[in-house]
Design a protein around this motif. Sequence first.
Motif, short mmCIF file in Angstrom:
data_model
loop_
_atom_site.label_atom_id
_atom_site.label_comp_id
_atom_site.label_asym_id
_atom_site.label_seq_id
_atom_site.Cartn_x
_atom_site.Cartn_y
_atom_site.Cartn_z
N LYS A 72 -7.60 -5.95 -9.39
CA LYS A 72 -7.58 -7.19 -8.59
C LYS A 72 -8.87 -7.97 -8.77
O LYS A 72 -8.85 -9.19 -8.90
CB LYS A 72 -7.37 -6.86 -7.11
N ARG A 150 -0.71 -2.55 -7.27
CA ARG A 150 -1.60 -3.64 -7.69
C ARG A 150 -1.14 -4.97 -7.11
O ARG A 150 -1.94 -5.74 -6.58
CB ARG A 150 -1.63 -3.74 -9.22
N GLN A 153 -1.61 -6.34 -3.33
CA GLN A 153 -2.97 -6.64 -2.87
C GLN A 153 -3.28 -8.13 -2.87
O GLN A 153 -4.18 -8.57 -2.17
CB GLN A 153 -4.01 -6.01 -3.81
N PHE A 154 -2.56 -8.91 -3.71
CA PHE A 154 -2.92 -10.29 -3.91
C PHE A 154 -2.52 -11.16 -2.72
O PHE A 154 -1.45 -11.00 -2.16
CB PHE A 154 -2.27 -10.83 -5.20
#
Length: 194
Positions: A72, A150, A153-154
């Motif tokens: 990230k 992954r 998380q954004f």
Amino acid sequence: MNHPELVAEITAAFQDEPYPGDLNIVYDNSGFHLECIEIREAFKGHLWQEVPDDVLSAERTGLSFMSKEGFKYYLPAFMCSLLRDSSVVEEGISMVVQLLTLPTEIDIAVMAEKIQRYEVASKLPDVDLNEVLQNQLNYTNKSINTFIARAIQFTPAQGRAIYHFLVYARDEAGDEFLSTEADLAIQRYWFQFE
């Protein structure tokens, strides 16, 4: 969207992302995984905005060895570098697009077909197709879990910047394969940030 606008969007979306820490850049800090050691040492102490382009170019595969936090944090560095340096765009964007594409079970069917063709072509009676397919299924499940860990998380702004990067890759790619791969990444997950 042109290069400067996309770089500005990526920078704004990720500017406040905290540094993951030297020992949280890669997924394996045991000291036995040589690629992880190399990637950790290359990126250690670098803010994502300050990683030299030559490091990003030399360590093009680095994202695949990063922890979810490292991924990230350093993804925007790779995206911005690729937008600035047209000499590594095709190969570099291809790697980033691949890591941003949600794996699906169809990959197993494609693999099974390839294995069956190989088995028939080579006539190797000791190949246990079921065992090979089970191993592939385990790998695919791990790949899906890694992607999800992954991707969730954004923030919405970061997801939108990634979406725009993929749209750029799709629309500006001189290579039909890369264009198709970027479109696949969008369709499988990133479309929601349109």
